[in-house]
Design a protein around this motif. Structure first.
Motif, PDB file in Angstrom:
ATOM      1  N   GLU A 141     -19.915 -29.316  25.933  1.00  4.83           N
ATOM      2  CA  GLU A 141     -20.673 -29.195  24.690  1.00  4.83           C
ATOM      3  C   GLU A 141     -21.488 -27.907  24.638  1.00  4.83           C
ATOM      4  OE1 GLU A 141     -23.904 -31.738  22.007  1.00  4.83           O
ATOM      5  OE2 GLU A 141     -23.032 -32.588  23.831  1.00  4.83           O
ATOM      6  N   ASP A 142     -22.160 -27.555  25.731  1.00  5.69           N
ATOM      7  CA  ASP A 142     -22.969 -26.334  25.742  1.00  5.69           C
ATOM      8  C   ASP A 142     -22.116 -25.089  25.548  1.00  5.69           C
ATOM      9  OD1 ASP A 142     -25.229 -27.812  26.114  1.00  5.69           O
ATOM     10  OD2 ASP A 142     -25.398 -27.430  28.265  1.00  5.69           O
ATOM     11  N   PHE A 143     -20.910 -25.126  26.112  1.00  6.29           N
ATOM     12  CA  PHE A 143     -19.991 -23.999  25.987  1.00  6.29           C
ATOM     13  C   PHE A 143     -19.564 -23.839  24.526  1.00  6.29           C
ATOM     14  CE2 PHE A 143     -15.805 -21.923  26.526  1.00  6.29           C
ATOM     15  CZ  PHE A 143     -16.164 -20.886  27.360  1.00  6.29           C
ATOM     16  N   VAL A 144     -19.210 -24.946  23.885  1.00 12.67           N
ATOM     17  CA  VAL A 144     -18.826 -24.917  22.474  1.00 12.67           C
ATOM     18  C   VAL A 144     -20.008 -24.458  21.619  1.00 12.67           C
ATOM     19  CG1 VAL A 144     -18.070 -26.303  20.505  1.00 12.67           C
ATOM     20  CG2 VAL A 144     -17.099 -26.718  22.775  1.00 12.67           C
ATOM     21  N   LEU A 145     -21.191 -24.963  21.933  1.00 15.05           N
ATOM     22  CA  LEU A 145     -22.376 -24.627  21.154  1.00 15.05           C
ATOM     23  C   LEU A 145     -22.692 -23.136  21.227  1.00 15.05           C
ATOM     24  CD1 LEU A 145     -24.611 -25.898  19.432  1.00 15.05           C
ATOM     25  CD2 LEU A 145     -25.939 -26.202  21.524  1.00 15.05           C
ATOM     26  N   TRP A 179     -21.014 -19.747  13.224  1.00 15.60           N
ATOM     27  CA  TRP A 179     -21.353 -20.735  12.190  1.00 15.60           C
ATOM     28  C   TRP A 179     -22.798 -20.503  11.739  1.00 15.60           C
ATOM     29  CZ3 TRP A 179     -17.944 -24.202  10.109  1.00 15.60           C
ATOM     30  CH2 TRP A 179     -18.463 -25.183   9.275  1.00 15.60           C
ATOM     31  N   ASN A 180     -22.971 -20.218  10.444  1.00 13.53           N
ATOM     32  CA  ASN A 180     -24.290 -19.867   9.929  1.00 13.53           C
ATOM     33  C   ASN A 180     -25.149 -21.082   9.590  1.00 13.53           C
ATOM     34  OD1 ASN A 180     -23.892 -17.061  10.088  1.00 13.53           O
ATOM     35  ND2 ASN A 180     -22.754 -17.076   8.146  1.00 13.53           N
ATOM     36  N   GLY A 181     -24.510 -22.193   9.299  1.00 14.61           N
ATOM     37  CA  GLY A 181     -25.266 -23.383   8.920  1.00 14.61           C
ATOM     38  C   GLY A 181     -25.671 -24.221  10.112  1.00 14.61           C
ATOM     39  N   LYS A 182     -26.130 -25.431   9.839  1.00 12.34           N
ATOM     40  CA  LYS A 182     -26.534 -26.371  10.882  1.00 12.34           C
ATOM     41  C   LYS A 182     -25.309 -26.826  11.667  1.00 12.34           C
ATOM     42  CE  LYS A 182     -28.966 -30.716  11.627  1.00 12.34           C
ATOM     43  NZ  LYS A 182     -29.669 -31.874  10.991  1.00 12.34           N
ATOM     44  N   ILE A 183     -25.435 -26.831  12.965  1.00 16.59           N
ATOM     45  CA  ILE A 183     -24.292 -27.194  13.811  1.00 16.59           C
ATOM     46  C   ILE A 183     -24.382 -28.690  14.120  1.00 16.59           C
ATOM     47  CG2 ILE A 183     -23.080 -26.762  15.981  1.00 16.59           C
ATOM     48  CD1 ILE A 183     -24.287 -23.950  15.942  1.00 16.59           C
ATOM     49  N   THR A 184     -23.643 -29.451  13.389  1.00 18.98           N
ATOM     50  CA  THR A 184     -23.601 -30.897  13.567  1.00 18.98           C
ATOM     51  C   THR A 184     -22.467 -31.262  14.521  1.00 18.98           C
ATOM     52  OG1 THR A 184     -22.083 -31.207  11.722  1.00 18.98           O
ATOM     53  CG2 THR A 184     -24.453 -31.196  11.216  1.00 18.98           C
ATOM     54  N   GLN A 185     -22.373 -32.540  14.826  1.00 17.52           N
ATOM     55  CA  GLN A 185     -21.283 -33.007  15.679  1.00 17.52           C
ATOM     56  C   GLN A 185     -19.938 -32.763  15.015  1.00 17.52           C
ATOM     57  OE1 GLN A 185     -21.639 -34.180  18.894  1.00 17.52           O
ATOM     58  NE2 GLN A 185     -19.424 -33.830  18.854  1.00 17.52           N
ATOM     59  N   VAL A 229     -19.205 -30.330  13.050  1.00 17.65           N
ATOM     60  CA  VAL A 229     -18.910 -28.897  13.194  1.00 17.65           C
ATOM     61  C   VAL A 229     -18.361 -28.617  14.593  1.00 17.65           C
ATOM     62  CG1 VAL A 229     -19.931 -26.590  13.290  1.00 17.65           C
ATOM     63  CG2 VAL A 229     -20.590 -28.166  11.467  1.00 17.65           C
ATOM     64  N   LYS A 230     -19.009 -29.188  15.610  1.00 18.87           N
ATOM     65  CA  LYS A 230     -18.533 -28.982  16.988  1.00 18.87           C
ATOM     66  C   LYS A 230     -17.137 -29.550  17.175  1.00 18.87           C
ATOM     67  CE  LYS A 230     -22.443 -30.605  18.706  1.00 18.87           C
ATOM     68  NZ  LYS A 230     -23.472 -31.064  19.670  1.00 18.87           N
ATOM     69  N   ASP A 231     -16.890 -30.712  16.575  1.00 18.32           N
ATOM     70  CA  ASP A 231     -15.557 -31.317  16.674  1.00 18.32           C
ATOM     71  C   ASP A 231     -14.512 -30.440  15.994  1.00 18.32           C
ATOM     72  OD1 ASP A 231     -16.635 -33.433  18.037  1.00 18.32           O
ATOM     73  OD2 ASP A 231     -16.718 -34.777  16.299  1.00 18.32           O
ATOM     74  N   LYS A 232     -14.913 -29.780  14.915  1.00 24.63           N
ATOM     75  CA  LYS A 232     -13.992 -28.910  14.176  1.00 24.63           C
ATOM     76  C   LYS A 232     -13.699 -27.634  14.959  1.00 24.63           C
ATOM     77  CE  LYS A 232     -15.007 -28.310   9.945  1.00 24.63           C
ATOM     78  NZ  LYS A 232     -14.618 -28.252   8.534  1.00 24.63           N
ATOM     79  N   LEU A 233     -14.753 -27.083  15.591  1.00 22.80           N
ATOM     80  CA  LEU A 233     -14.610 -25.787  16.253  1.00 22.80           C
ATOM     81  C   LEU A 233     -14.007 -25.876  17.655  1.00 22.80           C
ATOM     82  CD1 LEU A 233     -17.936 -23.980  15.264  1.00 22.80           C
ATOM     83  CD2 LEU A 233     -15.669 -23.742  14.241  1.00 22.80           C
ATOM     84  N   THR A 234     -14.140 -27.017  18.317  1.00 15.66           N
ATOM     85  CA  THR A 234     -13.661 -27.135  19.699  1.00 15.66           C
ATOM     86  C   THR A 234     -12.180 -26.806  19.846  1.00 15.66           C
ATOM     87  OG1 THR A 234     -15.383 -28.706  20.336  1.00 15.66           O
ATOM     88  CG2 THR A 234     -13.378 -28.688  21.661  1.00 15.66           C
ATOM     89  N   PRO A 235     -11.280 -27.410  19.057  1.00 15.71           N
ATOM     90  CA  PRO A 235      -9.864 -27.047  19.221  1.00 15.71           C
ATOM     91  C   PRO A 235      -9.563 -25.608  18.837  1.00 15.71           C
ATOM     92  CG  PRO A 235     -10.157 -28.510  17.335  1.00 15.71           C
ATOM     93  CD  PRO A 235     -11.455 -28.496  18.067  1.00 15.71           C
TER      94      PRO A 235
END
Length: 226
Positions: free
Chosen positions: A189-193, A200-206, A208-214
């Motif tokens: 999670e920290d690596f993705v964050l 990502w300019n907006g709020k990083i929600t779960q 968003v992280k799920d979208k960006l991880t792959p």
């Protein structure tokens, strides 16, 4: 015969002679003393090689290491020998690790069964041997690049500065590559964050992280291929 071939032959001898190398003493005579000689040290000169070495102070009388290799009269490399095929694990390492702090001039500790060699130094705390090796080799599977690293410990090339510089490079680049490899397979999670905050300019929600991880994994895959 090239030097690399001599080391390889020693490793092949270890594998071939394995059943007859039934204890530590036989292993030392058949494999480890020839290895020390290939590094350029005279095993019959106590100013260069001290068998059953004991520090002058700080250790019990019955605690010794099998060999100390010396430069300018000072031990710089300590070797703990085990019988061929013995596990070179934590239990086998403890004696060398306990001994290391009492030999202030030694920067390298070696644990070996005559074919497999594990090389340690004190990168994390002065005079305290690291738990993990900076280099591991098997003589029967030696290549030119690994031989070059090994030969920095040879009698005519050894110096503390080069040894520590090489150890740092080998140990930490290996660990970083392992970490990056794991992140490529399963990013934490920290690596993705960290990367998400860069793009990502907006709020990083779960979500968003799920979208960006792959997408991060795919980016790493493409980058390594390129």
């Amino acid at each position: 015969m090239e030097l690399i071939d001599k080391f390889k032959l020693l490793g092949q001898k270890a594998v071939k002679s394995g059943p007859s190398l039934i204890n530590e003493e036989i292993t030392k005579t058949a494999l480890i003393m020839p290895f020390i000689q290939l590094l350029g040290y005279d095993v019959f000169d106590p100013s260069e090689v001290i068998p059953e070495f004991q520090a002058q102070a700080g250790v019990k009388k019955d605690q010794r290491v099998d060999y100390a290799l010396c430069k300018d009269g000072n031990p710089v490399i300590l070797i703990e020998a085990k019988a061929y095929g013995a596990p070179l694990d934590k239990d086998q390492l403890d004696q060398l690790k306990r001994y290391f702090p009492f030999v202030k001039t030694a920067r390298v500790g070696i644990l070996t069964d005559g074919n497999r060699y594990r090389f340690f130094t004190d990168l994390e705390a002065d005079n305290v041997m690291d738990d993990s090796p900076y280099l591991e080799i098997s003589l029967d599977n030696l290549d030119e690049d690994t031989l070059d690293k090994l030969l920095l410990l040879a009698k005519d090339k050894y110096n503390d500065e080069n040894t520590i510089r090489q150890a740092e490079q080998l140990k930490f680049t290996k660990q970083f590559k392992l970490i990056l490899s794991k992140q490529l397979e399963q990013p934490e999670e920290d690596f993705v964050l960290f990367f998400a905050k860069k793009v990502w300019n907006g709020k990083i929600t779960q979500n968003v992280k799920d979208k960006l991880t792959p997408l991060l994994k795919e980016s790493f895959r493409q980058w390594t291929e390129e």
